[in-house]
Design a protein around this motif. Sequence first.
Motif, short mmCIF file in Angstrom:
data_model
loop_
_atom_site.label_atom_id
_atom_site.label_comp_id
_atom_site.label_asym_id
_atom_site.label_seq_id
_atom_site.Cartn_x
_atom_site.Cartn_y
_atom_site.Cartn_z
N VAL A 40 4.44 8.30 -2.63
CA VAL A 40 3.18 7.52 -2.70
C VAL A 40 3.65 6.01 -2.29
O VAL A 40 4.72 5.58 -3.00
CB VAL A 40 2.33 7.30 -4.11
N ARG A 41 3.14 5.32 -1.50
CA ARG A 41 3.43 3.86 -1.14
C ARG A 41 1.95 3.20 -1.13
O ARG A 41 1.06 3.55 -0.52
CB ARG A 41 3.96 3.88 0.32
N ALA A 42 1.94 1.96 -1.80
CA ALA A 42 0.80 1.15 -1.93
C ALA A 42 0.82 0.27 -0.97
O ALA A 42 1.73 -0.42 -0.65
CB ALA A 42 0.78 0.72 -3.39
N VAL A 43 -0.58 -0.26 -0.68
CA VAL A 43 -0.78 -1.46 0.13
C VAL A 43 -2.19 -2.14 -0.74
O VAL A 43 -2.92 -1.56 -1.14
CB VAL A 43 -1.13 -1.12 1.43
N MET A 44 -1.91 -3.59 -0.96
CA MET A 44 -2.75 -4.27 -1.76
C MET A 44 -3.35 -5.40 -0.92
O MET A 44 -2.59 -6.12 -0.13
CB MET A 44 -2.13 -4.88 -3.01
N THR A 45 -4.86 -5.71 -1.29
CA THR A 45 -5.31 -7.02 -0.77
C THR A 45 -5.04 -8.00 -1.63
O THR A 45 -4.33 -7.87 -2.88
CB THR A 45 -6.86 -6.96 -0.82
N ASP A 46 -5.08 -9.30 -1.32
CA ASP A 46 -4.85 -10.50 -2.17
C ASP A 46 -5.51 -10.54 -3.33
O ASP A 46 -5.07 -10.73 -4.39
CB ASP A 46 -5.22 -11.75 -1.35
N ALA A 47 -6.73 -9.90 -3.18
CA ALA A 47 -7.79 -9.85 -4.57
C ALA A 47 -7.45 -8.96 -5.44
O ALA A 47 -7.22 -9.08 -6.82
CB ALA A 47 -9.31 -9.53 -4.21
N ALA A 48 -6.50 -7.73 -5.00
CA ALA A 48 -6.09 -6.79 -5.75
C ALA A 48 -4.78 -7.14 -6.65
O ALA A 48 -4.74 -7.02 -7.73
CB ALA A 48 -5.77 -5.57 -5.12
N ARG A 49 -4.03 -8.25 -5.99
CA ARG A 49 -2.93 -8.96 -6.43
C ARG A 49 -3.22 -9.64 -7.76
O ARG A 49 -2.40 -10.18 -8.58
CB ARG A 49 -2.24 -9.59 -5.68
N GLY A 50 -4.54 -10.40 -7.88
CA GLY A 50 -4.90 -11.27 -8.77
C GLY A 50 -5.37 -10.28 -10.07
O GLY A 50 -5.65 -10.83 -11.12
N ILE A 51 -5.28 -9.01 -10.03
CA ILE A 51 -5.94 -8.18 -11.16
C ILE A 51 -4.55 -7.13 -11.65
O ILE A 51 -4.53 -7.13 -12.70
CB ILE A 51 -6.66 -7.08 -10.61
N VAL A 52 -3.70 -6.70 -10.87
CA VAL A 52 -2.67 -6.11 -11.27
C VAL A 52 -1.47 -6.58 -10.35
O VAL A 52 -1.36 -6.58 -8.97
CB VAL A 52 -2.77 -4.52 -11.09
N HIS A 53 -0.33 -6.80 -10.95
CA HIS A 53 0.89 -7.45 -10.05
C HIS A 53 1.69 -6.15 -9.21
O HIS A 53 1.54 -5.06 -9.72
CB HIS A 53 1.90 -7.88 -11.14
N PRO A 54 1.81 -6.42 -7.92
CA PRO A 54 2.54 -5.50 -6.99
C PRO A 54 3.79 -5.19 -7.62
O PRO A 54 4.16 -3.77 -7.43
CB PRO A 54 2.94 -6.37 -5.90
N ASP A 55 4.54 -5.72 -8.51
CA ASP A 55 5.52 -5.25 -9.20
C ASP A 55 5.25 -3.93 -10.26
O ASP A 55 5.95 -3.00 -10.21
CB ASP A 55 6.14 -6.12 -10.16
N ALA A 56 4.27 -3.95 -10.91
CA ALA A 56 3.68 -2.61 -11.38
C ALA A 56 3.45 -1.62 -10.76
O ALA A 56 4.01 -0.37 -10.96
CB ALA A 56 2.45 -3.08 -12.48
N ILE A 57 2.95 -2.04 -9.61
CA ILE A 57 2.54 -0.74 -8.60
C ILE A 57 3.95 -0.25 -7.90
O ILE A 57 4.05 0.66 -7.76
CB ILE A 57 1.63 -1.36 -7.38
N THR A 58 4.77 -1.33 -7.62
CA THR A 58 6.06 -0.74 -7.32
C THR A 58 6.69 0.17 -8.18
O THR A 58 7.51 1.08 -7.78
CB THR A 58 7.05 -2.12 -6.84
N TYR A 59 6.75 -0.12 -9.48
CA TYR A 59 7.36 0.68 -10.28
C TYR A 59 6.74 1.91 -10.46
O TYR A 59 7.39 3.19 -10.59
CB TYR A 59 7.19 0.05 -11.75
N ALA A 60 5.33 2.07 -10.48
CA ALA A 60 4.64 3.26 -10.51
C ALA A 60 4.86 4.32 -9.20
O ALA A 60 5.06 5.46 -9.57
CB ALA A 60 3.14 2.94 -10.66
N THR A 61 4.92 3.63 -7.95
CA THR A 61 5.10 4.37 -6.82
C THR A 61 6.48 4.68 -6.57
O THR A 61 6.75 5.62 -5.75
CB THR A 61 4.34 3.71 -5.68
N GLY A 62 7.47 3.79 -7.00
CA GLY A 62 8.89 4.11 -6.51
C GLY A 62 9.15 3.47 -5.35
O GLY A 62 10.20 4.04 -4.62
#
Length: 382
Positions: A40-62
């Motif tokens: 899994v690799r994530a791509v986020m909008t700026d609005a999404a980054r205001g709700i959950v930090h990209p680092d948390a998603i990076t940790y979840a996806t590896g």
Amino acid sequence: MSGTGSVLDGKEIILGITGSVAAVDDVRLAHALRRRGARVRAVMTDAARGIVHPDAITYATGEETITRCSGMVEHVTCCGDGGSADLLLIAPATANTLCKIAHGIDDTPVTTFATTALGSGMPVVIVPAMHESMYRHPGVVTCLSILEEWGVRVVEPRIEEGKAKIADIRDIVIEAERAVSGKPLEGKRVLITSGACREEVDDVRILTTRSSGRMGEELALQAYRLGADVTVVHNGTIPCIRNVHIESAGDMREAVHRICREAPVDYYISAAAISDFVPRRHEGKILSGETVILELVPQPKIIREVLEAEYRPKHVIAFKLGWDSETAAGALLDEGVDLVAANTPDTLGAPSGRYVLLGREERREIEGTKETVAAGIWDALL
């Protein structure tokens, strides 16, 4: 994380995350997809980054989370012609994002990935999440219809508390699996009977079996993953498929014949522990402390009636339970059953077991969880 033999093993999923508060569920969603074997690799909008930090998603996806399309043209290398990804899964998808995608507007990393994926013909699954009034907006309804016409799979939200909440993670994972499976059962109609029947003894008591319905559920989910239109006749609820609720063997018999008459059935799998006998019902409640003799009345064999009906399904698969099940399976094959899964009573209600699959010209053994067994049965049929 290692794979499990699921259709997601070795598949690459691009997880698009947009600015809905449901984005907080993406950490669990990413873990769930990876447990099924996906990368899994994530791509986020700026609005999404205001709700959950990209680092948390990076940790979840590896994998490093994409927050902008750079000179590395990630949207093309992942989702373009010959790209590395197998699926674009946008969860959650806001009204803003899905309407932009439906009109070819490209102004966020997620919409850019979507435009590229749709242009290359890659499977796309969108999971809306927003307030219910937004979900009912005529423009949103129209955009969802456009996306579905383009072949995008839209996973319906849960309508609760005035909100169109993101679908359950289990449902999203199943839809992702269906999207990447190649759909060898697409266009096929599958009918499964599952679980135990409940026969009334009196006003409060029933006669039933130890069947949990787990085998039927796994067979249904695997058929759905492989692209089938699936109906299950039982007394439970399975996500993503059509559930026909019954209680007794008589109810099940009536439902099976009705469904077979409605439209041609390609595969009928009799996985239920159908009552062979029904007690003669006592009116009222049998008084406690009394000695009672129950008279058991034999019931018609549904599978035999189906085999003899003019609307006989193209393929009929049976389960045979008993210590002599392999011997008894031969009689079913002689009657026209295509495949028999023979098992012993200790598998009833258990999470796993050993099954022998017997066809007219083959015999194979499968042992493991019921999900593993269900996948093996469909492998044998296809």
